[in-house]
Design a protein around this motif. Structure first.
Motif, PDB file in Angstrom:
ATOM      1  N   ILE A  92       0.858  -1.183   0.000  1.00  0.00           N
ATOM      2  CA  ILE A  92       0.000   0.000   0.000  1.00  0.00           C
ATOM      3  C   ILE A  92       0.891   1.229   0.000  1.00  0.00           C
ATOM      4  CG2 ILE A  92      -2.079  -0.984   1.053  1.00  0.00           C
ATOM      5  CD1 ILE A  92      -1.055  -0.061   3.747  1.00  0.00           C
ATOM      6  N   VAL A  93       0.358   2.340  -0.511  1.00  0.00           N
ATOM      7  CA  VAL A  93       1.148   3.558  -0.643  1.00  0.00           C
ATOM      8  C   VAL A  93       0.530   4.667   0.207  1.00  0.00           C
ATOM      9  CG1 VAL A  93       2.034   3.012  -2.921  1.00  0.00           C
ATOM     10  CG2 VAL A  93      -0.126   4.212  -2.731  1.00  0.00           C
ATOM     11  N   GLU A  94       1.369   5.427   0.856  1.00  0.00           N
ATOM     12  CA  GLU A  94       0.864   6.589   1.598  1.00  0.00           C
ATOM     13  C   GLU A  94       0.643   7.715   0.578  1.00  0.00           C
ATOM     14  OE1 GLU A  94       1.383   9.179   5.629  1.00  0.00           O
ATOM     15  OE2 GLU A  94       2.673   7.465   5.251  1.00  0.00           O
ATOM     16  N   LYS A  95      -0.545   7.733   0.053  1.00  0.00           N
ATOM     17  CA  LYS A  95      -0.897   8.652  -1.028  1.00  0.00           C
ATOM     18  C   LYS A  95      -2.174   9.395  -0.646  1.00  0.00           C
ATOM     19  CE  LYS A  95      -1.685  10.430  -5.159  1.00  0.00           C
ATOM     20  NZ  LYS A  95      -1.034  11.704  -5.518  1.00  0.00           N
ATOM     21  N   ASP A 107      -1.858  -2.291  -3.762  1.00  0.00           N
ATOM     22  CA  ASP A 107      -3.146  -2.807  -3.312  1.00  0.00           C
ATOM     23  C   ASP A 107      -4.062  -1.702  -2.793  1.00  0.00           C
ATOM     24  OD1 ASP A 107      -2.925  -5.826  -3.512  1.00  0.00           O
ATOM     25  OD2 ASP A 107      -1.091  -5.335  -2.430  1.00  0.00           O
ATOM     26  N   GLY A 108      -3.564  -0.488  -2.725  1.00  0.00           N
ATOM     27  CA  GLY A 108      -4.380   0.619  -2.261  1.00  0.00           C
ATOM     28  C   GLY A 108      -3.538   1.633  -1.521  1.00  0.00           C
ATOM     29  N   THR A 109      -4.211   2.487  -0.761  1.00  0.00           N
ATOM     30  CA  THR A 109      -3.545   3.544   0.001  1.00  0.00           C
ATOM     31  C   THR A 109      -3.558   3.199   1.485  1.00  0.00           C
ATOM     32  OG1 THR A 109      -5.519   4.862   0.512  1.00  0.00           O
ATOM     33  CG2 THR A 109      -4.517   5.171  -1.671  1.00  0.00           C
ATOM     34  N   THR A 110      -2.938   4.065   2.281  1.00  0.00           N
ATOM     35  CA  THR A 110      -2.946   3.871   3.734  1.00  0.00           C
ATOM     36  C   THR A 110      -4.234   4.360   4.373  1.00  0.00           C
ATOM     37  OG1 THR A 110      -1.739   5.961   3.970  1.00  0.00           O
ATOM     38  CG2 THR A 110      -0.443   3.924   3.996  1.00  0.00           C
TER      39      THR A 110
END
Length: 585
Positions: A23-26, A41-44
């Motif tokens: 997951i990305v801190e976006k 797989d998604g964001t934080t």
């Protein structure tokens, strides 16, 4: 590259890990979606945090709250005004050298571009500033190379908005910069790639510093909508829009993280949930806060700004501990010390009367003296009684909001994340307050103690009801993992006079189905506990799809509700517990 490498490493494990989790801190801006081709797989979870918060705010209160903010603070009604000003200040202040290098890069590109050779450096600088001020996402992902992602609609909108306010002489510069992101006039040259790279490296920190760390502390319409990943200018989202976003997660990022509290939040998840109640009662809130301004006038030094004072009152209302009494001097002092930490940070982040680089200690001392005075029962007893009475009045509705966001976090598509200590009510303030050590002993003791629905409701102030709900929902996820990890998301239709006050959906995987129903924006009927008056629901019903019409249901939390038929009555669903979760038996 990260995805490819982790997949390789996962394949070598025994047993193989077919899909290592990334997951990305976006932070997603308004209208921005996560790219499907990143392999993430998604964001934080900041996007869900924003959605569930906006769901619990009443749009009808926006106009009155905006007018109240403007009248008390004499600052702009719209957040966008503050954002544009802050972006310009930060770009030319904190990031002047980076801005200069970006200007240089576009000037180099212009020299090699036939139609742009006559555009001056000052014009390019003004154009870049205007685009940075109107961009509503952190950055583009364009690179200037063949096959790179497009600059995106948000960037194009920023160029268009910049043109609308630019002087006539800067239109050519805006067209030139906008065209460079689309490769309209150049052929992926090294100068083009460098200019675009510089812009992206500049726009992201400008957004972070100007929006989260400046404008959020200047704009105080309602502080529950000022948090990381939020859009303060948007007070509310509708139930259909919340459904749409949840369904999109199920389709594209079913395992994205779902957060409601983080190490970086401005105020705790239950402080935001309580402040959201103010959007439902804006007239009453306006009367109360204007009375507080008059009551505390004798304590107010001349340098205390009314905008800061109004944000202070919101902070006190949102963070006030449920067991704090207006005459408890020692507890008030401890609470006051936490508020003073927030106040210092708020004044310096706003950068209007003080800042981290140039602290105005006299201004800060006056603000601290005012806060200490109004929290001192020896000289502010009438105010403290009024504050405590108001918090007592809205606290049950705020607690209900907290239970609703907890339920949604554990049942909508995605992976629930519980931040440290937020198992109980979370009325924390901005760091370092939200990073205090957690006392886990009472949490463990409460979790081990058996309690029925009635006792949980009776003792709701302690926070045990929230932790028990989290525990029950996580056990449900363990019991029916495929439904909540992979199941479809289907909004359910509501009927009756109160149909706009319930959000309901079904999660289905093969023959397994879970139904979730939660109250939305019902502050006026939560009188002494976080449970709406049962008479409020009248004839409100949830319509079930044909495939579920003749099914028996096991209801969590009380085991009293079973139903078969085409509709479920809200009066029965919410008779004994604030939220309803039913499992097909």
């Amino acid at each position: 590259r990260l995805r490819d490498r982790l997949d390789q490493l996962g394949a070598d494990r025994s047993p193989p890990d077919k899909h290592p989790y990334i997951i990305v801190e976006k932070i997603l801006g308004r209208g921005e979606v996560l790219s499907n081709d990143w392999g993430a797989d998604g964001t934080t979870g900041y996007d869900f945090m924003n959605d569930v918060s906006a769901l619990q705010h009443e749009e009808a209160g926006a106009e009155l709250l905006s007018s109240l903010w403007h009248r008390l603070s004499l600052r702009a009604r719209e957040f966008e005004v503050e954002e544009i000003l802050a972006r310009g200040e930060i770009a030319q202040g904190s990031f002047e050298s980076a801005l200069g290098r970006t200007v240089d890069a576009f000037c180099d590109l212009a020299e090699d571009t036939k139609f742009a050779r006559d555009i001056t450096r000052p014009a390019i600088r003004r154009a870049l500033l205007l685009i940075l001020q109107h961009l509503r996402v952190y950055r583009t992902y364009a690179t200037g190379q063949d096959g790179s992602p497009p600059a995106g609609g948000q960037f194009d909108a920023a160029v268009a908005d910049a043109k609308a306010v630019a002087g006539g002489g800067d239109t050519a510069a805006l067209d030139f910069i906008g065209g460079s992101f689309h490769g309209a006039e150049m052929d992926a040259s090294p100068d083009s790639r460098e200019a675009i790279r510089r812009f992206n490296q500049l726009s992201a920190p400008v957004a972070a510093k100007a929006v989260e760390d400046t404008a959020f502390y200047r704009y105080g319409r309602l502080l529950s909508r000022n948090d990381v990943g939020f859009q303060p200018g948007i007070l509310s989202v509708s139930i259909p829009e919340f459904h749409r976003r949840a369904h999109a997660r199920a389709e594209h990022f079913p395992h994205t993280l779902l957060a409601t509290a983080t190490h970086d939040h401005k105020r705790g998840e239950d402080a935001r949930a309580r402040l959201a109640v103010l959007s439902e009662i804006p007239e009453e809130w306006a009367g109360v806060v204007e009375r507080w301004f008059r009551t505390n006038a004798r304590h107010r030094p001349g340098s205390v700004d009314p905008a800061d004072e109004y944000q202070l009152y919101q902070t006190l209302v949102g963070a006030w501990p449920l067991n704090l009494k207006p005459g408890d001097s020692e507890s008030l002092k401890r609470f006051g010390d936490r508020v003073l930490g927030w106040q210092e940070k708020a004044l310096r982040e706003a950068k209007l009367r003080s800042s981290w680089l140039d602290p105005n200690l006299e201004c800060e001392r006056d603000a601290q003296a005012f806060t200490r005075a109004i929290l001192d029962p020896s000289c502010s007893s009438p105010f403290l009684r009024s504050l405590c009475e108001f918090v007592e009045k809205i606290a049950p509705a705020g607690a209900l909001n907290g239970l609703v966001q907890t339920t949604l976090r554990c049942t909508v598509p995605g992976v629930p994340d519980c931040y440290q200590g937020a198992e109980f009510w979370d009325f924390s303030l901005v760091d370092p307050d939200n990073r205090r050590p957690v006392d886990y002993k009472p949490r463990v003791a409460d979790l081990q103690a058996s309690a029925d629905t009635e006792s949980l409701l009776a003792e709701w102030r302690g926070g045990g009801i929230k932790q028990a709900l989290i525990s029950a929902l996580l056990q449900l996820r363990q019991r029916w993992p495929d439904v909540l990890a992979y199941g479809s998301y289907q909004p359910l239709a509501l009927h009756g006079a109160q149909k706009d006050h319930v959000l309901a959906f079904a999660r289905t995987c093969r023959e397994q189905t879970i139904i979730v129903a939660v109250p939305v924006r019902v502050a006026r009927v939560c009188l002494d506990q976080p449970l709406p008056d049962v008479n409020f629901w009248d004839n409100a019903t949830i319509e079930l799809p044909d495939a579920l019409g003749d099914v028996h249901w096991e209801r969590m939390f009380d085991n009293h509700y079973t139903d078969a038929g085409a509709q479920m009555r809200c009066s029965a669903l919410f008779a004994r517990f604030p939220v309803a979760v039913l499992v097909r038996t």
